[in-house]
Motif scaffolding. Structure first.
Motif, short mmCIF file in Angstrom:
data_model
loop_
_atom_site.label_atom_id
_atom_site.label_comp_id
_atom_site.label_asym_id
_atom_site.label_seq_id
_atom_site.Cartn_x
_atom_site.Cartn_y
_atom_site.Cartn_z
N TYR A 12 0.83 -1.21 0.00
CA TYR A 12 0.00 0.00 0.00
C TYR A 12 0.87 1.26 0.00
O TYR A 12 0.52 2.25 -0.64
N GLU A 13 1.99 1.21 0.70
CA GLU A 13 2.89 2.35 0.71
C GLU A 13 3.41 2.63 -0.70
O GLU A 13 3.43 3.78 -1.16
N SER A 14 3.83 1.58 -1.39
CA SER A 14 4.33 1.74 -2.77
C SER A 14 3.23 2.26 -3.70
O SER A 14 3.47 3.15 -4.52
N ALA A 15 2.05 1.71 -3.57
CA ALA A 15 0.93 2.14 -4.42
C ALA A 15 0.55 3.58 -4.13
O ALA A 15 0.30 4.37 -5.05
N LEU A 16 0.50 3.94 -2.85
CA LEU A 16 0.16 5.32 -2.49
C LEU A 16 1.23 6.29 -2.99
O LEU A 16 0.91 7.37 -3.48
N ALA A 17 2.48 5.89 -2.92
CA ALA A 17 3.56 6.72 -3.46
C ALA A 17 3.36 6.95 -4.95
O ALA A 17 3.52 8.08 -5.45
N GLU A 18 3.01 5.91 -5.69
CA GLU A 18 2.76 6.06 -7.13
C GLU A 18 1.58 6.99 -7.39
O GLU A 18 1.62 7.82 -8.29
N GLU A 19 0.54 6.85 -6.58
CA GLU A 19 -0.65 7.70 -6.74
C GLU A 19 -0.32 9.16 -6.44
O GLU A 19 -0.76 10.06 -7.17
N LEU A 20 0.48 9.41 -5.41
CA LEU A 20 0.87 10.78 -5.08
C LEU A 20 1.74 11.38 -6.19
O LEU A 20 1.61 12.56 -6.52
N LYS A 21 2.62 10.56 -6.77
CA LYS A 21 3.45 11.03 -7.88
C LYS A 21 2.60 11.49 -9.05
O LYS A 21 2.88 12.52 -9.66
N THR A 22 1.56 10.73 -9.38
CA THR A 22 0.72 11.09 -10.53
C THR A 22 -0.03 12.40 -10.29
O THR A 22 -0.43 13.05 -11.24
N LYS A 23 -0.18 12.77 -9.02
CA LYS A 23 -0.87 14.01 -8.68
C LYS A 23 0.12 15.15 -8.38
O LYS A 23 -0.27 16.21 -7.91
N ASP A 24 1.42 14.90 -8.63
CA ASP A 24 2.48 15.89 -8.37
C ASP A 24 2.47 16.40 -6.93
O ASP A 24 2.65 17.59 -6.67
N ILE A 25 2.26 15.48 -6.00
CA ILE A 25 2.29 15.82 -4.58
C ILE A 25 3.64 15.38 -4.02
O ILE A 25 4.03 14.22 -4.16
#
Length: 126
Positions: free
Chosen positions: A32-45
């Motif tokens: 979940y940490e890896s997936a959330l990191a990917e999701e945050l990257k796509t949102k430029d956070i």
């Protein structure tokens, strides 16, 4: 009362919901940490993973702790995969907030049918 760092916490929560919708429950915290990191990257956070925070006692460094995520240098995000989110995990995040002098933390539990979200505030800084 207005929520502290509402804009960024709402973005984090939306990202966590997206991750849970796609993966569901049943994986480890690291997934979940890896997936959330990917999701945050796509949102430029902006975020840091596994940030090391020194822990002091009476002015002396006694150890360190690794935080799951620190988002935008404002919000600590602690990820869990537990049947039940107990108060001890909220207390841990309060300790992390004190150690970092940050105001807001989120505890995200991915083991439920929907993401369980708890907001934690460092009241010492208010």
């Amino acid at each position: 009362m207005q929520l502290i760092h509402k804009d960024i916490t709402n973005k984090i929560i939306a990202a966590a919901i997206n991750v849970h919708k796609e993966l569901g429950s049943g994986f480890s915290e690291k997934i979940y940490e890896s997936a959330l990191a990917e999701e945050l990257k796509t949102k430029d956070i902006r975020f840091e993973r596994q940030k090391i925070v020194d822990v002091f006692y009476r002015g002396k460094k006694i150890g360190y702790h690794k935080l799951d995520l620190v988002v935008d240098n404002k919000v600590i995000v602690e990820l869990k995969t537990l049947d039940h989110l107990e108060n001890v995990y909220l207390s841990q995040v309060i300790s992390y907030l004190k150690a970092t002098r940050l105001l807001v933390g989120l505890v995200l539990n991915f083991a439920s049918p929907t993401v369980e979200i708890k907001r934690v505030i460092n009241s010492e800084l208010l």
